[in-house]
Design an enzyme around this catalytic site. Structure first.
Site, PDB file in Angstrom:
ATOM      1  N   GLU A  67     -17.791  33.981 -19.921  1.00  0.00           N
ATOM      2  CA  GLU A  67     -19.138  34.255 -19.399  1.00  0.00           C
ATOM      3  C   GLU A  67     -18.920  34.774 -17.989  1.00  0.00           C
ATOM      4  O   GLU A  67     -18.628  33.999 -17.077  1.00  0.00           O
ATOM      5  CB  GLU A  67     -19.974  32.969 -19.363  1.00  0.00           C
ATOM      6  CG  GLU A  67     -20.228  32.341 -20.710  1.00  0.00           C
ATOM      7  CD  GLU A  67     -21.142  33.170 -21.579  1.00  0.00           C
ATOM      8  OE1 GLU A  67     -21.909  34.001 -21.041  1.00  0.00           O
ATOM      9  OE2 GLU A  67     -21.088  33.013 -22.805  1.00  0.00           O
ATOM     10  N   CYS A 115     -25.626  34.781 -12.203  1.00  0.00           N
ATOM     11  CA  CYS A 115     -24.882  35.841 -12.903  1.00  0.00           C
ATOM     12  C   CYS A 115     -25.824  36.903 -13.466  1.00  0.00           C
ATOM     13  O   CYS A 115     -25.460  38.065 -13.561  1.00  0.00           O
ATOM     14  CB  CYS A 115     -24.051  35.227 -14.013  1.00  0.00           C
ATOM     15  SG  CYS A 115     -25.007  34.110 -15.040  1.00  0.00           S
ATOM     16  N   GLU A 166     -21.365  43.317  -8.218  1.00  0.00           N
ATOM     17  CA  GLU A 166     -22.115  42.058  -8.162  1.00  0.00           C
ATOM     18  C   GLU A 166     -22.030  41.515  -6.736  1.00  0.00           C
ATOM     19  O   GLU A 166     -20.941  41.361  -6.186  1.00  0.00           O
ATOM     20  CB  GLU A 166     -21.484  41.062  -9.139  1.00  0.00           C
ATOM     21  CG  GLU A 166     -22.245  39.775  -9.235  1.00  0.00           C
ATOM     22  CD  GLU A 166     -21.619  38.801 -10.226  1.00  0.00           C
ATOM     23  OE1 GLU A 166     -20.386  38.617 -10.198  1.00  0.00           O
ATOM     24  OE2 GLU A 166     -22.369  38.239 -11.029  1.00  0.00           O
ATOM     25  N   LYS A 219     -12.307  21.595 -15.614  1.00  0.00           N
ATOM     26  CA  LYS A 219     -11.874  21.900 -14.236  1.00  0.00           C
ATOM     27  C   LYS A 219     -13.094  22.443 -13.504  1.00  0.00           C
ATOM     28  O   LYS A 219     -13.470  23.603 -13.657  1.00  0.00           O
ATOM     29  CB  LYS A 219     -10.747  22.947 -14.272  1.00  0.00           C
ATOM     30  CG  LYS A 219      -9.796  22.943 -13.093  1.00  0.00           C
ATOM     31  CD  LYS A 219     -10.374  23.252 -11.752  1.00  0.00           C
ATOM     32  CE  LYS A 219     -10.543  24.735 -11.457  1.00  0.00           C
ATOM     33  NZ  LYS A 219     -11.285  24.949 -10.172  1.00  0.00           N
TER      34      LYS A 219
END
Ligand code: NAP
Ligand code: MG
Length: 490
Positions: A251, A285, A386, A176
């Site tokens: 992750e 990331c 973040e 996906k």
């Protein structure tokens, strides 16, 4: 360039969503619609999982001789190398990154196929020394059908980073892609067919996370989920998957520290620290967005960062001079701007700013100028959350212990970097940092032969390297009573 309408891929057929609904795909540099893709939902996921299940349960893929599966992965790598230019151009249009970066992503994806292709014929089991009257065979088997859910910042690389080890292990899969960046994944089917991958081994369903993604996680025919994305969604997926004790690898995000000791080579440290925050528009990331600099060099470090910022050239990713592209979406542009506002509100000072593109054709693109903030502390959002944009925050430290404490003061633990010419200190500090990757005198390299993943809330499990393959494997112990063999006379 208009990519028109691109179908999904289930059981080797190009299909529409059963609902007939579609999602618009945007070019983030211009804010224009460049394609439409099906809005797959739970019915489409069900079809895709059935296709993957059949290919797995019938043994069509896992039962194929290892050397043939290896050959298919190696052939696919060759095809992707051949198509690198077209794939990279598509990636730039879809997610905005500079062309050179997109080319590097495609090349690494081809290498990952070669790397895992090589493993297929080397997955030996073990025979531990047990009782001499018996023999224990420890064999590795594919876990089954893998659900692969990926984000938009490295669309093709992430897709291959999951598909390659899944296929190498003997799993079949349903991918996906992120709703914003489905185009390079949807370019894959013709290459999969050219490499003679059997129908159902890889299925691709486009759609929204809360429909298609959620349905994949909940589907009882899926044996594991490999997810890359945000902490919030990762947490939700883990809770949902827990109901079926489904294996989940995660992750997730990061807020990676970058410690610069005064004894370092400053040219290198500044260039790579800046690269570590600003490459891929900060949509990384492991971006080293919390920069901690030892007091004696703090001012000089900042002066040099100013120079770096003025060298960044924002623009359309296909332009050869561009070193920074737009953010992925209007929504994400607003999110990053909110972070910037909160930094000002908390008392941080903007030390330096890059410049937005001067091309009026890009006026509707989702650009945010790179920024450097000082006067920050660990209570501020800019130091804790973040941002996933081109925003650096810099603070001074005095002692090694203080640097380690500041670096570890985060719920994340994906990566960390440190800069020093003292190897003894480098290794001592590296051991104290709670992160899945520690870079000494570098920032961001993630060789695909080595494991990648997070400590703490940056995730669980590992991707890449041998460990990345093992996530897709089950372990079986076969115990043989040697006194009772079939041909042993009674
Ligand atoms: P995201 O919003 O978490 O989405 C990631 C994927 O999950 C997308 O395909 C998304 O679908 C899907 N999704 C959303 N809700 C879901 C649900 N309820 N069930 C199943 N799937 C669902 O993350 P993003 O904004 O795309 O990507 C940025 C994040 O990824 C950052 O936090 C970044 O740190 C992280 N990241 C981590 C790594 C790593 O290696 N650790 C690498 C790259 C990125 P939609 O397409 O509809 O959103
Ligand atoms: Mg998203």
């Amino acid at each position: 360039m208009d990519y028109g309408y691109q179908r999904m891929y289930i059981n080797a057929e190009r299909v529409d969503a059963q609902s007939g609904q579609t999602i618009d795909v945007f070019d983030p540099a211009f804010g224009t619609v460049i394609a439409r893709v099906p809005q797959g939902n739970s019915s489409d996921i069900d079809q895709a999982v059935r296709s993957a299940r059949h290919c797995f349960d019938s043994g069509v893929w896992p039962g194929r001789p290892a050397r043939e599966r290896e050959r298919i992965l190696l052939d696919l790598a060759q095809i992707i190398r051949r198509e690198r230019d077209i794939l990279a151009q598509t990636e730039v249009k879809d997610c905005g990154k500079p062309l050179a970066d997109a080319l590097a992503d495609i090349d690494e994806a081809a290498f990952i196929l070669e790397y895992y292709g090589g493993w297929v014929t080397k997955l030996n089991g073990e025979i531990p020394p047990t009782n001499p009257e018996a023999m224990s065979l420890i064999v590795k088997e594919p876990i089954g059908v893998a659900g692969l859910i990926i984000p938009w910042n490295y669309p093709f690389l992430m897709a291959i980073q999951k598909i390659a080890p899944a296929l190498a292990a003997g799993c079949t899969c349903v991918l996906k892609p992120a709703e914003q960046t489905p185009l390079t994944a949807l370019a894959l089917p013709k290459y999969l067919e050219e490499a003679l991958l059997p129908p159902g081994a890889v299925n691709i369903v486009t759609g929204y996370g809360d429909e298609a993604g959620e349905a994949l996680v909940k589907h009882p025919g899926v044996d594991m989920i490999s997810f890359t994305g945000s902490l919030e969604v990762g947490r939700h997926i883990q809770k949902t998957a827990a109901l079926q004790i489904k294996r989940v690898t995660l992750e997730l995000g990061g807020k990676s520290p970058n410690i610069v000791f005064a004894d370092t080579n400053l040219d290198d440290a500044v260039a790579k620290t800046c690269f570590g925050v600003f490459w891929n528009q900060g949509e990384v990331c492991s971006a080293g967005s919390r920069v901690i600099v030892q007091e004696p060099i703090y001012d000089e470090f900042l002066d040099r960062v100013d120079n770096y910022l003025s060298s960044i050239k924002m623009g359309c990713g296909t332009h050869p001079d561009t070193t920074m592209g737009p953010l992925i979406s209007l929504e994400h542009q607003k999110r990053v701007q909110e972070h910037v506002k909160s930094a000002y509100k908390d008392g941080a000072q903007c030390r330096a700013k890059g410049t937005l593109p001067d091309d009026s054709a890009l006026i509707h693109g989702y650009f945010v100028e790179p920024m450097v903030f000082t006067n920050v502390d660990m209570t501020m959002r800019i130091m804790r959350e973040e941002i996933f944009g081109p925003v650096m925050a810099v603070m001074p430290f005095s002692t090694e212990d203080e640097a380690v404490t500041l670096a570890n003061d985060t719920p994340y633990g994906l990566a960390a970097a440190l800069w020093t010419n003292d190897i003894k200190r480098a290794l001592a500090v590296a051991k104290k940092l709670r992160a899945g990757t520690v870079w000494i005198n570098d920032s961001q390299p993630a060789p695909s032969e080595a494991p990648w993943g997070g400590y703490k809330q940056s995730g669980q499990g590992r991707e890449l390297g041998r460990m990345g393959l093992e996530e897709y494997l089950e372990t079986k112990h076969i115990y043989i009573n040697l006194n009772r063999g079939i041909n042993t006379p009674e």
